[in-house]
Design a protein around this motif. Sequence first.
Motif, mmCIF file in Angstrom:
data_model
loop_
_atom_site.group_PDB
_atom_site.id
_atom_site.type_symbol
_atom_site.label_atom_id
_atom_site.label_comp_id
_atom_site.label_asym_id
_atom_site.label_seq_id
_atom_site.Cartn_x
_atom_site.Cartn_y
_atom_site.Cartn_z
ATOM 1 N N UNK A 165 49.688 51.147 45.367
ATOM 2 C CA UNK A 165 48.368 51.252 44.771
ATOM 3 C C UNK A 165 47.591 52.330 45.503
ATOM 4 N N UNK A 166 46.479 52.658 44.943
ATOM 5 C CA UNK A 166 45.711 53.790 45.422
ATOM 6 C C UNK A 166 44.325 53.316 45.794
ATOM 7 N N UNK A 188 43.293 38.210 43.340
ATOM 8 C CA UNK A 188 43.070 37.467 42.106
ATOM 9 C C UNK A 188 41.571 37.256 41.892
ATOM 10 N N UNK A 189 41.104 37.505 40.688
ATOM 11 C CA UNK A 189 39.680 37.311 40.412
ATOM 12 C C UNK A 189 39.472 36.462 39.146
ATOM 13 N N UNK A 229 43.649 49.401 38.199
ATOM 14 C CA UNK A 229 42.925 48.544 39.138
ATOM 15 C C UNK A 229 43.947 47.514 39.618
ATOM 16 N N UNK A 230 44.031 47.354 40.913
ATOM 17 C CA UNK A 230 45.078 46.497 41.471
ATOM 18 C C UNK A 230 44.585 45.064 41.542
ATOM 19 N N UNK A 231 44.551 44.391 40.417
ATOM 20 C CA UNK A 231 43.927 43.071 40.361
ATOM 21 C C UNK A 231 44.639 42.185 39.346
ATOM 22 N N UNK A 279 36.504 46.483 47.164
ATOM 23 C CA UNK A 279 36.559 45.120 47.691
ATOM 24 C C UNK A 279 38.006 44.629 47.726
ATOM 25 N N UNK A 280 38.743 44.886 46.667
ATOM 26 C CA UNK A 280 40.142 44.440 46.596
ATOM 27 C C UNK A 280 40.980 45.077 47.704
#
Lengths: 291, 291, 291, 291
Positions: free
Chosen positions: B3-4, B97-98, B121-123, B276-277
């Motif tokens: 991820x970036x 996880x959200x 988005x890494x979520x 935040x992630x």
Amino acid sequence: MSYKSMSGISVSTDVTRKILIIDCADAQGLIAKITGVCFAHQLNIVNNKEFVDHAQGRFFMRTVLEGDINEAEFLKAMAEVLPEQNHLKLVDAGTKRVVVMVTKEAHCLGDLLMKSYYGGLDVEIAAVVGNYDILRSLVEKFDIPFHFVSHEGLNREDHEKAMLEVIKPYDADYVVLAKYMRVLTPEFVAQFPNRIINIHHSFLPAFIGASPYKQAWDRGVKIIGATAHFVNNCLDEGPIIKQDVISVDHSYSAEDLAHQGRDVEKSVLSKALQLVLNEQVVVYGNKTVVF
Amino acid sequence: MSYKSMSGISVSTDVTRKILIIDCADAQGLIAKITGVCFAHQLNIVNNKEFVDHAQGRFFMRTVLEGDINEAEFLKAMAEVLPEQNHLKLVDAGTKRVVVMVTKEAHCLGDLLMKSYYGGLDVEIAAVVGNYDILRSLVEKFDIPFHFVSHEGLNREDHEKAMLEVIKPYDADYVVLAKYMRVLTPEFVAQFPNRIINIHHSFLPAFIGASPYKQAWDRGVKIIGATAHFVNNCLDEGPIIKQDVISVDHSYSAEDLAHQGRDVEKSVLSKALQLVLNEQVVVYGNKTVVF
Amino acid sequence: MSYKSMSGISVSTDVTRKILIIDCADAQGLIAKITGVCFAHQLNIVNNKEFVDHAQGRFFMRTVLEGDINEAEFLKAMAEVLPEQNHLKLVDAGTKRVVVMVTKEAHCLGDLLMKSYYGGLDVEIAAVVGNYDILRSLVEKFDIPFHFVSHEGLNREDHEKAMLEVIKPYDADYVVLAKYMRVLTPEFVAQFPNRIINIHHSFLPAFIGASPYKQAWDRGVKIIGATAHFVNNCLDEGPIIKQDVISVDHSYSAEDLAHQGRDVEKSVLSKALQLVLNEQVVVYGNKTVVF
Amino acid sequence: MSYKSMSGISVSTDVTRKILIIDCADAQGLIAKITGVCFAHQLNIVNNKEFVDHAQGRFFMRTVLEGDINEAEFLKAMAEVLPEQNHLKLVDAGTKRVVVMVTKEAHCLGDLLMKSYYGGLDVEIAAVVGNYDILRSLVEKFDIPFHFVSHEGLNREDHEKAMLEVIKPYDADYVVLAKYMRVLTPEFVAQFPNRIINIHHSFLPAFIGASPYKQAWDRGVKIIGATAHFVNNCLDEGPIIKQDVISVDHSYSAEDLAHQGRDVEKSVLSKALQLVLNEQVVVYGNKTVVF
């Protein structure tokens, strides 16, 4: 129902609205004559913009009109007050229809689909055509037809012919290349003159051609960007509609640049498309007037 | 898989990566001691950032570590070199996880869904909870559960209790308010300390509270913006994570401002969430350090 | 007295401050070893930044140190912990001295003079050298010597020799080309390796060479920009320090672009110069690491 | 001679140019009627912009005219086609004259002086008035009179009276507060209705009043900005002309914010002033229309 042009003009479409686009040689009294015709036809001018290219003596005007309009009579009267060899166009202010062409990447397509879904872009996406089958499931979530037209085993002409057979019946106002990664032939482009919009992943004319992010990384630039333009016969050289950039630094790898560039690519493409859909863009030589 | 981060650091997760976050009183030799512990545990420092608030004598550090790590021993050794009353956190660099809370507007939610879908988005969006049922069909396109918890007929406490019953089982790392248009009570907020992220549709502290676009129009500002912040007990006053603005002019109605503001709202929210992630945000009093 | 780096670090110079710049092969434990040496010499780390180019296995570090320092011993101890073939530099954090080269345009020079005057740029302008005499009165307002070294009647080598004779005695840390509109020979450039800073009036690599605004107008771009870079042997191809752009539209003539571009030229040049003066820029191949 | 408006219109002043500003109730046919009068007087419309505030039914127009003009006849003819209670203004397109008021800070004043010197701003700075004597030497470098009118020992009314005595004889078109750090009384402001331009060092309405950078630091914002506005009777609440922001982060102290904010302050002030000088700004209630 209403939509919002990029220039900040709310356009209620409860009443009939037309957009008048004029492009002609400059002459004294043009605005008076043109708006005089509008007034004589009891049309209300909701929004009006002019531009004169003084160097080339060319006059451009975009006028949003409201009221009952007898198009034939109006255009006839208008043509009489304009210099010869003018371009005169009167179009509906309503929703336009596009076909989107894609390869593998989802971000530009995804943004168009989502904005179209929630009303962020005033467009009907009639269909999506891909030379890979990868984005089918994304497109079909939105109940839009996806056509897979593989280029494998076909020469460029035959592939484009197959694409055209799929695209043509949709009778689209515009064709949007949302990261369609193959070069189009002049024959294909000629089917949609000034009606194909491409997003190139660099701030043109920097980094024309393949792998612009790799080129950008090699050069060590501190900004990267994207350019939306109409497609003409020369690769990445058509009239520019919209450009934007973001700041980057030494810590970005070429892959990082590509990743971060996605946001500016999708943003520039959707802004350019909205301008085109609103009839705010007039092509003029290899440039655009963007009202 | 990789991820970036927003800061331009590509993080390959093929090997085990941990992120170390330290927040303590400033002292001489801290970096040497902390990185010494990392070196002694044969960990590779992939990325390292420090910040010292000289005025308050506070030291902050975020270090991305690679290598086999005995967490208990490592943290014990680390605690020994730090001043007392430090905050020390070692977390996985992987996907978080959200749960997303919404009301009626689709643009922020839509952007999160789409970016999550294509890897922008890494979520993991575990679920979406709405106090209206309007966005269900959008969410379910992406095979994500949508929970409709109406506020009608309930007082605020009972409504929040019903929300919590739905949210809690998902055991989310963060709760994202993607244009959730109701004020949360301190009791609700206390369930997720510094773990609720809100997008406010103004460049705070301008236009706190209701109808910021109307307020902006009334004041005749030439920029509008959006602010992503952690939620604390005071409305629109939590620690700011990210802000951005766009230029506007006199021709925008209040509705136009709201329409154009959508793009900056969704962009600011998703950038803040990525920060935040990535564990790039440290809350400190009513402010944030964003590495 | 204090100055402010572009990265937001206030540097009080009441105490002795030194900046340590390291550039070497990457290796495990480098930060621990380097900061360990600092700690052993009882130096306080006021600010610290690292960057690892993982692709090329190269480590970069910039550390602001406070305290009494025995330079020879410190550098010897530092060299012992670094891999071979490192670059190691320890410099004062104080004001640097520059010579500015100009041709006819006043805006970049004027901004440097004014910022230097009121403390907006931490620099001593030792002298200004022009190949026209036009800017003399502006320079002399600020009690700075102006040298007119005409290129007329001289070949390039002889003109540069005459320039060098004027410039050399000032023993400047950097030479700033503030719209000096002549190409420099490799021989001249070799006198100041990575110490000549140029402002080019385009967002490089677009519009290399002469008349970039005319080129931009011909292409119909929607952004124009400026690039500050170190000068090497190839025109407009040295390591980029800073770039920025502004939005333009169809209504700008080529002259308008040039006029509007002035603001971004002067802003980019003075920001780049401040970064260089602060020792925040490390040249690395044909790129820069900007801390 | 020519100057460049912010909107990208080159205005050659070789021929006589006038700018017509109209502000009246909206009505059908207004553009046709107004441009008809221009045509009947054989005036060439070099540039034309309109805006209709549909909510309030108000029409605004700015037209740049070229040609021999009988002002009295032209204005009489124009008034006859306009609704009653219109504002109608016909002004020269040439250089305007300003008096600048300052306190201690040099950056905004310095930018105005320098731009005026090299033609970056089309203005004649008739004089500078300061309530400290600090900036005298800067002003006098440019052969412009500096007047020191100390506020010490005077009440506000007497100080302003003394200022007015100095300012009035210059018969300035506008008064520019280039970081003049005292509040003006309604009596003073009434002398120059919509002719005093102030730069406030925040993105209003955030951080009204004293020490906005300190307020910004306390709040932990991620952007800071500046606002140029006309001065009316309420502090920092007059019609906004121009705003801009820059990004900041946690590493900035309040002093750093102030230091970095200088660039955006001076840039916003000079852009706003150019707009005003070009007659591109129409005040309307507590807002501006900026053509």
